[in-house]
Design a protein around this motif. Structure first.
Motif, PDB file in Angstrom:
ATOM      1  N   TYR A  16    -137.612 -40.427 -10.197  1.00  0.00           N
ATOM      2  CA  TYR A  16    -136.701 -40.959 -11.211  1.00  0.00           C
ATOM      3  C   TYR A  16    -135.640 -41.838 -10.550  1.00  0.00           C
ATOM      4  CZ  TYR A  16    -133.423 -41.356 -15.039  1.00  0.00           C
ATOM      5  OH  TYR A  16    -132.587 -41.868 -15.999  1.00  0.00           O
ATOM      6  N   MET A  26    -129.808 -38.035 -18.403  1.00  0.00           N
ATOM      7  CA  MET A  26    -131.269 -37.920 -18.334  1.00  0.00           C
ATOM      8  C   MET A  26    -131.679 -37.072 -17.129  1.00  0.00           C
ATOM      9  SD  MET A  26    -134.251 -39.191 -19.640  1.00  0.00           S
ATOM     10  CE  MET A  26    -134.571 -40.893 -20.018  1.00  0.00           C
ATOM     11  N   TYR A  40    -140.636 -36.152 -27.102  1.00  0.00           N
ATOM     12  CA  TYR A  40    -139.363 -35.855 -26.440  1.00  0.00           C
ATOM     13  C   TYR A  40    -139.253 -36.584 -25.110  1.00  0.00           C
ATOM     14  CZ  TYR A  40    -142.511 -32.430 -24.251  1.00  0.00           C
ATOM     15  OH  TYR A  40    -143.558 -31.831 -23.598  1.00  0.00           O
ATOM     16  N   GLU A  41    -138.034 -36.591 -24.572  1.00  0.00           N
ATOM     17  CA  GLU A  41    -137.756 -37.294 -23.323  1.00  0.00           C
ATOM     18  C   GLU A  41    -137.243 -36.304 -22.287  1.00  0.00           C
ATOM     19  OE1 GLU A  41    -134.754 -39.492 -25.303  1.00  0.00           O
ATOM     20  OE2 GLU A  41    -135.955 -41.297 -25.563  1.00  0.00           O
ATOM     21  N   SER A  42    -137.720 -36.423 -21.091  1.00  0.00           N
ATOM     22  CA  SER A  42    -137.080 -35.874 -19.880  1.00  0.00           C
ATOM     23  C   SER A  42    -136.757 -34.379 -19.838  1.00  0.00           C
ATOM     24  CB  SER A  42    -135.776 -36.632 -19.596  1.00  0.00           C
ATOM     25  OG  SER A  42    -134.697 -36.113 -20.342  1.00  0.00           O
ATOM     26  N   GLY A  65    -141.943 -37.480 -21.996  1.00  0.00           N
ATOM     27  CA  GLY A  65    -141.609 -38.761 -21.385  1.00  0.00           C
ATOM     28  C   GLY A  65    -142.256 -38.908 -20.014  1.00  0.00           C
ATOM     29  N   LYS A  66    -142.434 -40.165 -19.595  1.00  0.00           N
ATOM     30  CA  LYS A  66    -143.101 -40.420 -18.306  1.00  0.00           C
ATOM     31  C   LYS A  66    -142.299 -39.855 -17.135  1.00  0.00           C
ATOM     32  CE  LYS A  66    -141.211 -45.156 -17.867  1.00  0.00           C
ATOM     33  NZ  LYS A  66    -140.329 -45.106 -19.042  1.00  0.00           N
ATOM     34  N   GLU A  67    -140.960 -39.782 -17.291  1.00  0.00           N
ATOM     35  CA  GLU A  67    -140.124 -39.312 -16.175  1.00  0.00           C
ATOM     36  C   GLU A  67    -140.364 -37.834 -15.843  1.00  0.00           C
ATOM     37  OE1 GLU A  67    -138.646 -38.534 -19.912  1.00  0.00           O
ATOM     38  OE2 GLU A  67    -138.791 -40.581 -19.134  1.00  0.00           O
ATOM     39  N   ARG A  70    -145.873 -46.148 -24.562  1.00  0.00           N
ATOM     40  CA  ARG A  70    -145.222 -46.475 -25.841  1.00  0.00           C
ATOM     41  C   ARG A  70    -146.209 -47.080 -26.847  1.00  0.00           C
ATOM     42  NH1 ARG A  70    -139.803 -47.274 -27.568  1.00  0.00           N
ATOM     43  NH2 ARG A  70    -139.668 -48.764 -29.272  1.00  0.00           N
ATOM     44  N   GLY A 122    -134.679 -36.502 -28.991  1.00  0.00           N
ATOM     45  CA  GLY A 122    -134.183 -37.452 -28.007  1.00  0.00           C
ATOM     46  C   GLY A 122    -133.163 -38.366 -28.622  1.00  0.00           C
ATOM     47  N   LEU A 161    -135.545 -43.316 -29.906  1.00  0.00           N
ATOM     48  CA  LEU A 161    -136.791 -42.554 -30.054  1.00  0.00           C
ATOM     49  C   LEU A 161    -136.983 -42.125 -31.512  1.00  0.00           C
ATOM     50  CD1 LEU A 161    -139.248 -40.907 -28.932  1.00  0.00           C
ATOM     51  CD2 LEU A 161    -137.677 -39.010 -28.675  1.00  0.00           C
TER      52      LEU A 161
END
Length: 398
Positions: A39, A46, A103-105, A129-131, A164, A185, A189
């Motif tokens: 990251y 984040m 969702y993210e992170s 999320g990709k992270e 995405r 998120g 989003l």
């Protein structure tokens, strides 16, 4: 459609998941470290949400254990009526079917939100999320182990490793039936999901939460609540962003100066409206639009109002409909404030940081809804159900 799993089976999977998280603790932390190393680190909030440490794993395990011990939310009778003609009519809670969570992170969402959706009888589609990809894939592999150990097919928990464009395509034209989507998120989003989804969406909305210091406030409590709301965790939707102070508070200027001093100890950037800036020498806001903003950062805006009515109007205009708190020793004023402020959670003399399914006794949450349908505030196990009518007859015709 998935056949509903028995409650014993659902609970066994959750209990097994708790054991696997304990067994794989070291592995999970080292895999998460790879996500953290990958990251870029440009967003402090984040990064905080991405981290999986022992405390986070303890929380995941606890949430699985609590879910396993809770009553089955499916099949609960909500209404019963016997018709004049003898028809027995019952309304019971029912599973949605398939729930997609975007969702993210936050790898803990893969455990907790997944667990809530699964316990309430649903198949889960997880789009993280990709992270946090490596952490999420590791957790999903544990879900699959827990399902397999109980002779249940692994397609009950599915991870959608989509970018995405692929996510948008799936939302617009799902390759399988989806009954409900829960985006968790930021505002972008949520807006993206609402724009493209073809099925109902529960909006886990923005915070932008307010504290109002009434003229009859206990100022030490006010100070503690504001510091707690702003500084304990900046990356969450129940954090505090705005403070309003009643100009009828005796020596409000002294309190305002003290507040700035305390917030600066935590390196919080303090901005004020004209009256507050003049009293404290804090920088003044340059645009009223800032009152709408959710910061997710060490930043706060403080303003002066001349009445409770003005405070309520200002909160209703600008807040995200999430949480608002009044600090006052006058219970009648507090009650009026709480009834008139249009938020999912309203407080008297407490921090907005408590708006959370676990803190409210729900045993965790899938999301915190700022919509009014079909459930507002923390969405717990009990709320992640739809309903169904059962009618028993003996040949009645109308």
């Amino acid at each position: 459609m998935n056949t509903l799993l028995s409650i014993a089976k659902r609970n066994a999977v959750l209990s097994r998941m708790a054991e696997l998280l304990e067994q794989e603790r070291a592995n999970l932390k080292s895999i998460n470290q790879q996500d953290l190393n990958n990251y870029s680190g440009e967003d402090l909030a984040m990064e905080k949400r991405l981290l999986v440490d022992d405390a986070k794993i303890d929380g995941m395990i606890l949430s699985m254990q609590q879910l396993a011990s809770q009553e089955d939310p499916v099949g609960v009778e909500r209404f019963h009526f016997v018709h004049d003609n003898g028809l027995k009519i019952t309304n019971k809670t029912a599973a949605f079917g398939t729930i997609m969570i975007i969702y993210e992170s936050r790898p803990d969402v893969t455990v907790e939100a997944g667990g809530i959706a699964f316990k309430s009888g649903n198949k889960i589609l997880l789009k993280g999320g990709k992270e946090s990809l490596l952490s999420n894939l590791k957790i999903v592999s544990l879900w699959h182990q827990a399902l397999t150990a109980n002779d249940i097919t692994i397609d009950w928990v599915e991870y959608l490793n989509y970018n995405r464009a692929e996510t948008q395509a799936f939302l617009e034209n799902p390759t399988q039936k989806v009954d409900l989507i829960v985006p968790r998120g930021g505002e972008q989003l949520i807006a993206f999901t609402k724009k493209h989804a073809t099925c109902p969406v529960i909006v886990s909305g923005r915070g932008n939460n307010f504290v109002y210091v009434n003229k009859e406030a206990d100022l030490q409590k006010a100070l503690d609540i504001i510091i707690n709301g702003k500084t304990t965790n900046i990356g969450v939707c129940n954090a505090l962003d705005k403070v309003l102070i009643d100009s009828n508070l005796e020596n409000w200027e002294d309190f305002a100066k003290q507040l700035v001093t305390e917030l600066q100890k935590y390196k919080v950037e303090v901005l004020g409206d004209t009256a507050f800036a003049n009293a404290t020498q804090a920088p003044a806001i340059t645009n009223e639009e800032i009152w709408y903003e959710e910061f997710l950062n060490y930043k706060i805006v403080i303003g002066i109002v001349n009445s409770d009515k003005e405070a309520i109007a200002k909160i209703n205009k600008y807040c995200g409909g999430h949480s608002a708190s009044i600090i006052t020793t006058n219970d009648a004023i507090a009650q009026e404030f709480m009834e008139q402020v249009d938020c999912a959670a309203v407080y008297q003399n407490a921090s907005t940081r408590f708006t959370d399914g676990g803190q409210f006794g729900l045993g965790g949450e899938l999301a915190i809804s700022t919509d009014k349908l079909h459930q507002r505030g923390p969405i717990g196990l009990q709320h992640l159900v739809t309903n169904k009518w059962y009618i028993y007859g003996e040949g009645q015709i109308r």
